[in-house]
Design a protein around this motif. Structure first.
Motif, PDB file in Angstrom:
ATOM      1  N   THR A 195       7.789  -9.119   0.174  1.00 31.25           N
ATOM      2  CA  THR A 195       7.637  -7.716  -0.240  1.00 31.25           C
ATOM      3  C   THR A 195       8.132  -7.462  -1.668  1.00 31.25           C
ATOM      4  O   THR A 195       7.915  -6.381  -2.198  1.00 31.25           O
ATOM      5  N   GLY A 227      -4.997   0.379 -12.917  1.00 31.64           N
ATOM      6  CA  GLY A 227      -4.771  -0.740 -11.999  1.00 31.64           C
ATOM      7  C   GLY A 227      -3.886  -1.802 -12.627  1.00 31.64           C
ATOM      8  O   GLY A 227      -2.901  -2.237 -12.038  1.00 31.64           O
ATOM      9  N   ASP A 230      -0.267  -0.486 -13.121  1.00 35.53           N
ATOM     10  CA  ASP A 230       0.499  -0.475 -11.871  1.00 35.53           C
ATOM     11  C   ASP A 230       0.902  -1.888 -11.454  1.00 35.53           C
ATOM     12  O   ASP A 230       2.056  -2.152 -11.133  1.00 35.53           O
ATOM     13  N   THR A 231      -0.102  -2.771 -11.456  1.00 32.30           N
ATOM     14  CA  THR A 231       0.118  -4.120 -10.928  1.00 32.30           C
ATOM     15  C   THR A 231       1.165  -4.885 -11.723  1.00 32.30           C
ATOM     16  O   THR A 231       1.872  -5.724 -11.179  1.00 32.30           O
ATOM     17  N   ASN A 280     -15.829  -9.090   1.586  1.00 30.16           N
ATOM     18  CA  ASN A 280     -15.770  -7.668   1.898  1.00 30.16           C
ATOM     19  C   ASN A 280     -14.784  -7.399   3.045  1.00 30.16           C
ATOM     20  O   ASN A 280     -14.010  -6.436   3.001  1.00 30.16           O
ATOM     21  N   ILE A 282     -12.179  -9.204   3.838  1.00 29.84           N
ATOM     22  CA  ILE A 282     -10.825  -9.414   3.302  1.00 29.84           C
ATOM     23  C   ILE A 282     -10.376  -8.192   2.498  1.00 29.84           C
ATOM     24  O   ILE A 282      -9.233  -7.742   2.606  1.00 29.84           O
ATOM     25  N   LEU A 283     -11.292  -7.644   1.705  1.00 30.73           N
ATOM     26  CA  LEU A 283     -10.982  -6.450   0.916  1.00 30.73           C
ATOM     27  C   LEU A 283     -10.698  -5.263   1.836  1.00 30.73           C
ATOM     28  O   LEU A 283      -9.749  -4.501   1.617  1.00 30.73           O
ATOM     29  N   LYS A 284     -11.497  -5.137   2.893  1.00 28.63           N
ATOM     30  CA  LYS A 284     -11.318  -4.020   3.826  1.00 28.63           C
ATOM     31  C   LYS A 284      -9.997  -4.110   4.571  1.00 28.63           C
ATOM     32  O   LYS A 284      -9.329  -3.095   4.781  1.00 28.63           O
ATOM     33  N   HIS A 285      -9.640  -5.324   4.988  1.00 28.90           N
ATOM     34  CA  HIS A 285      -8.378  -5.493   5.709  1.00 28.90           C
ATOM     35  C   HIS A 285      -7.193  -5.102   4.800  1.00 28.90           C
ATOM     36  O   HIS A 285      -6.287  -4.379   5.217  1.00 28.90           O
ATOM     37  N   ALA A 286      -7.241  -5.563   3.547  1.00 30.49           N
ATOM     38  CA  ALA A 286      -6.167  -5.226   2.599  1.00 30.49           C
ATOM     39  C   ALA A 286      -6.087  -3.714   2.406  1.00 30.49           C
ATOM     40  O   ALA A 286      -4.997  -3.131   2.376  1.00 30.49           O
ATOM     41  N   LYS A 287      -7.249  -3.078   2.305  1.00 31.51           N
ATOM     42  CA  LYS A 287      -7.298  -1.625   2.120  1.00 31.51           C
ATOM     43  C   LYS A 287      -6.659  -0.898   3.313  1.00 31.51           C
ATOM     44  O   LYS A 287      -5.850   0.019   3.140  1.00 31.51           O
ATOM     45  N   VAL A 289      -4.455  -2.070   5.522  1.00 36.67           N
ATOM     46  CA  VAL A 289      -3.005  -2.313   5.594  1.00 36.67           C
ATOM     47  C   VAL A 289      -2.291  -1.508   4.510  1.00 36.67           C
ATOM     48  O   VAL A 289      -1.252  -0.893   4.756  1.00 36.67           O
ATOM     49  N   ARG A 290      -2.880  -1.470   3.316  1.00 34.27           N
ATOM     50  CA  ARG A 290      -2.237  -0.745   2.213  1.00 34.27           C
ATOM     51  C   ARG A 290      -2.200   0.755   2.484  1.00 34.27           C
ATOM     52  O   ARG A 290      -1.200   1.412   2.216  1.00 34.27           O
ATOM     53  N   GLU A 291      -3.298   1.268   3.045  1.00 35.04           N
ATOM     54  CA  GLU A 291      -3.354   2.711   3.308  1.00 35.04           C
ATOM     55  C   GLU A 291      -2.394   3.114   4.423  1.00 35.04           C
ATOM     56  O   GLU A 291      -1.926   4.249   4.469  1.00 35.04           O
ATOM     57  N   LEU A 293       0.556   2.051   4.827  1.00 36.85           N
ATOM     58  CA  LEU A 293       1.971   2.019   4.390  1.00 36.85           C
ATOM     59  C   LEU A 293       2.485   3.427   4.082  1.00 36.85           C
ATOM     60  O   LEU A 293       1.812   4.203   3.456  1.00 36.85           O
TER      61      LEU A 293
END
Lengths: 293, 293
Positions: A195, A227, A230-231, A280, A282-287, A289-291, A293
């Protein structure tokens, strides 16, 4: 001021803060605001910086003399780069009063806890802590009394912990508005590798890729969006502090780094193989999980 | 309203926006606020969402009928996922009036420019553009008329560009407050791979490392600081949009990814070899470059 002696409203005579930066300064401001101690002594290497912290009401008094600073303190709060914490504990031990509690704000816990536990006498307690409230904005100038409000503060007591000492440190953090999590030090270091420490390495690596490109393409500096900002924000953090984090948590960091490289390589191979449907996903899963939080 | 016909204060009769999200909606708001066109027509797939954009004053009128929407438009602004841009250009071409200028906000440029240039007749112009103002906050609900103020807008005209069309699009962006950069499309794609596409992959990979850990360690979700939040913010962006970016810029993305992995592996080997002095130098360099931005 009413001085409740026991329990939540306990008031200390003296709290010493070694390292009055963002964390140490905010801790001092909070101690003063909540009247948790009658006196907050700030200890550091640079007297003019310390005097600024006095003006900012982060501490009451300042000294560069470690012995004078910790003399008579009920609590000593150490907020310096991780590898320096055990060095300071060793230095101050001869000057501490019986029953003094040392606590810290180090970002890694297992290695320094082991080192410090070896040094302690029966009369001195150490409660290892990590308030999750750091930032790339360093220094007491960025400190604020509510920095720890609703932040998590992890405490990682060792096997020899004195329960009263632990309870007192918990009470202080609670009065600063922090949420307490008591956890095994190795667990802490493992979780924080994912983290905090690996995200930091990612930001550093991104800055180096960018720096190489900006050296040959001047326009790169202008074509930066939110982006990228931030990153890479954390890449502006103290190098000295982060070097110590990687050094004292190298095993967990290397494990997490292997995982991170595996994920990167997975994404790379999907792009190479033009498998954009799976990319796609993989991108959706990350989205998702991130949302969440 | 005084209607200057030529130059900077030129006013268009009709501007059509296909895809009224964050970028399309902000573009519409700006066109309306600066009175750049008498009518702003919004075109999309979802009429109720489009009607919300009308209420938000992002567009004057809304339709899901492409033919009706682009009819008589002087400018058609396309702001949809990159791979859909040439599909839409193909669809609308038969309905455009002579002299119509198509422009876009796609995040990658070389591949779609090549595809679109093949389709164009002499009477229709295409000016490829990329306003650097995206965010993970999607939708017209997040649009604002000053989104492009002081942002860079890259225009990547192909060899067949009509100079008057380019000038008109430059003027529109300038009136929206954007700073213009005219650039080769391949150069754009190369630079953006480092300043935008690789940071995105890093954020996605970090979210997956985190997601794996959070699956077995529930506390991980609580032990997240500002660093992690910043570094992974863009992972919440539209998956569909980003899939298209990676697909249409795969060569540059793969090159930059190789560089990124090389940097990560360098840091990994310094930690493995306990060479923390050199790691410190790498951290310091990143800090300096980041702070200079």
């Amino acid at each position: 001021v009413v001085n409740f002696v026991l329990g939540f409203y306990m008031k200390f005579k003296k709290i010493a803060i070694i390292g009055v930066g963002l964390i140490g300064g905010s801790f001092g401001m909070c101690i003063k605001k909540k009247r948790i101690a009658s006196e907050v002594m700030g200890i550091g290497r640079n007297l003019s910086r310390l005097n600024k912290a006095v003006k900012l009401r982060a501490i009451d008094r300042a000294t560069i003399d470690m012995k004078e600073g910790v003399k008579g303190a009920d609590i000593v709060f150490i907020s310096v780069p991780v590898k320096t914490i055990p060095v300071i504990v060793k230095k101050i031990l001869p000057f501490l009063k019986k029953g003094c509690i040392i606590t810290d704000a180090g970002s890694t816990k297992a290695e320094i806890l082991k080192e410090i536990e070896k040094m302690l006498s029966k009369n001195i307690n150490f409660v290892a802590g990590h308030p999750i409230a750091g930032s790339e904005n360093q220094g007491a100038g960025n400190a604020r009394p509510d920095l720890f409000k609703n932040a998590f503060c992890v405490l990682t007591p060792g096997k020899r912990i004195n329960k009263s000492a632990l309870k007192q440190i918990i009470n202080i953090w609670k009065r600063c508005g922090a949420k307490i999590m008591v956890m095994d030090p190795k667990e802490h270091d493992r979780i924080l590798s994912a983290t905090s420490h690996i995200p930091h390495i990612a930001a550093i690596a991104l800055m180096h890729v960018f720096s190489d490109l900006a050296g040959i393409k001047k326009e790169a500096k202008l074509l930066i969006g939110g982006g990228f900002r931030d990153t890479t924000r954390i890449a502006a953090s103290s190098a000295e502090m982060w070097k110590d984090i990687f050094e004292t948590n190298s095993i967990e960091v290397l494990k997490a780094l292997t995982e991170f490289k595996r994920k990167i390589t997975k994404i790379e191979s999907l792009i190479k193989n033009k498998d954009f449907d799976r990319l796609n996903k993989i991108l959706k899963h990350a989205k998702e999980v991130r949302e969440a939080l």
